[in-house]
Design a protein around this motif. Structure first.
Motif, PDB file in Angstrom:
ATOM      1  N   ASP A  49       0.869  -1.180   0.000  1.00 24.53           N
ATOM      2  CA  ASP A  49       0.000   0.000   0.000  1.00 24.53           C
ATOM      3  C   ASP A  49       0.900   1.222   0.000  1.00 24.53           C
ATOM      4  O   ASP A  49       1.587   1.501   0.988  1.00 24.53           O
ATOM      5  CB  ASP A  49      -0.900  -0.008   1.240  1.00 24.53           C
ATOM      6  N   ASN A  52       1.163   3.645   2.796  1.00 24.91           N
ATOM      7  CA  ASN A  52       1.877   3.203   3.998  1.00 24.91           C
ATOM      8  C   ASN A  52       3.355   3.546   3.820  1.00 24.91           C
ATOM      9  O   ASN A  52       4.012   3.039   2.909  1.00 24.91           O
ATOM     10  CB  ASN A  52       1.696   1.697   4.177  1.00 24.91           C
ATOM     11  N   ASP A  55       5.697   0.530   3.292  1.00 24.67           N
ATOM     12  CA  ASP A  55       5.597  -0.112   1.981  1.00 24.67           C
ATOM     13  C   ASP A  55       6.209   0.769   0.905  1.00 24.67           C
ATOM     14  O   ASP A  55       6.877   0.280  -0.024  1.00 24.67           O
ATOM     15  CB  ASP A  55       4.133  -0.400   1.643  1.00 24.67           C
TER      16      ASP A  55
END
Length: 383
Positions: A49, A52, A55
């Motif tokens: 994602d 995020n 990430d």
């Protein structure tokens, strides 16, 4: 929870022929939820994602992070890292990995990916909930199809969610997608466009009213369209002697967002001057999505003297006309007869919110919205 089985099947079919499947749609329409439903039965899945920070940091070096991974790789909010596309092409051409990518901006995303992933990627547009996915047409029309709006415990909570959605879209989402605007100006334009819903937007008039240049107005409208907030329905031109309208017709795509922009609460839309226009846009949006958009094209038609057709659906030589009337007993109008003759329509349906469907004249009938959706869906989606 609504699983949206039709779109799950679309993803499955896309991966039968392509290594990359892109699900495109507005923010918070259910893309992430749909992806999670799809991958829950797969053996090996990796999800990133890009909202995020962790990430996002992992994909700063995709050549280190992605090659060891097998199976299906999901990348959410892909528009935040368009530079990944060339490397995805390399991986697709040199491995059996599958990529499910999710994005909230259509035009830029398609352009970026099609140049590097041509022949390797399939696109699925995911709208908010459609009428054929829910069981309450009136509620769906009033609240719109965004999951958190439609599924809210009360009308007031739904309205609060939509107010926050508009604010977050303007102040946070656009900048996170790399789109630079002046939020206050975009909000003023978006609200003004709600009053043009179902009409031809006059850019010069908007420019004067908002004290913004024509160029800025057009750019902001293109941004709203690319983010699935508005639809600019193209005009159709016929080879006839009559002067025809050549500017697009504008709609706010989600009826709940439209009502919030208009300042209309709950059922007040039923007595609002934009009631008929709201119904037209709601019915049109649901009907368009019931057709296979890869096979059909969609237009409106109008002459300078007032003859018009709300929606013209074409496929090859086939021409189907639609008029949208918030009425239980619509009549054939002079405009309809002109459209039948000048456009050589195979059929014209007058779409109403009622339950009854019946014939009015030669190749002209009254059809409930639900029945019209079922007919086009059966014809083009079922095998």
């Amino acid at each position: 929870m609504i699983q949206r089985s039709y779109y799950l099947h679309q993803i499955h079919d896309a991966f039968e022929q392509h290594s990359v499947c892109a699900i495109l749609g507005p923010r918070q329409c259910g893309k992430t939820t749909l992806a999670k439903f799809y991958v829950q039965e797969l053996k090996e899945v990796h999800i990133f994602d890009l909202e995020n920070p962790q990430d996002l940091a992992m994909l700063e070096s995709p050549s280190l992070t992605l090659p060891p991974l097998n199976g299906t790789i999901v990348i959410d909010e892909i528009q935040r890292r368009p530079d990944l596309f060339p490397y995805l092409r390399f991986l697709v051409d040199n491995s059996d990995k599958k990529f499910l990518i999710l994005g909230s901006a259509s035009q830029d995303l398609i352009q970026q990916s099609s140049e590097t992933l041509a022949g390797r990627i399939a696109y699925i547009e995911l709208p908010p909930f459609l009428l054929n996915e829910v069981n309450d047409m009136h509620k769906h029309w009033v609240l719109g199809g965004f999951p958190k709006s439609f599924l809210a415990p009360s009308y007031s909570q739904s309205e609060k969610w939509r107010i926050n959605y508009i604010q977050n879209f303007l102040e946070r989402d656009l900048s996170m997608m790399g789109i630079q605007t002046v939020p206050s100006n975009m909000r003023r334009l978006w609200s003004m466009l709600a009053h043009y819903h179902g009409q031809i937007a006059n850019v010069s008039e908007l420019s004067r009213s908002l004290d913004m240049t024509d160029k800025t107005i057009k750019r902001y409208m293109d941004i709203l369209e690319s983010c699935f907030m508005i639809r600019q329905l193209k005009p159709w031109f016929e080879n006839i002697s009559k002067r025809q309208v050549k500017r697009p017709k504008l709609y706010i795509r989600d009826s709940g967002i439209l009502h919030t922009l208009l300042g209309v609460s709950d059922n007040a839309i039923l007595t609002h001057p934009k009631c008929g226009a709201s119904w037209e846009g709601y019915a049109l949006e649901n009907l368009v999505h019931s057709y296979d958009n890869d096979l059909y094209e969609f237009y409106f038609w109008a002459t300078e003297k007032g003859a018009e057709l709300d929606l013209l659906v074409t496929k090859g030589s086939q021409r189907i006309g639609y008029e949208f009337k918030y009425s239980e007993a619509p009549k054939i109008t002079k405009s309809m007869n002109i459209a039948m003759k000048d456009l050589k329509l195979d059929h014209l349906s007058i779409i109403t919110p009622g339950e009854k469907s019946y014939t009015l004249g030669n190749n002209i009938n009254v059809t409930s919205l639900k029945e019209a959706i079922n007919r086009s869906f059966r014809a083009d989606h079922e095998t």
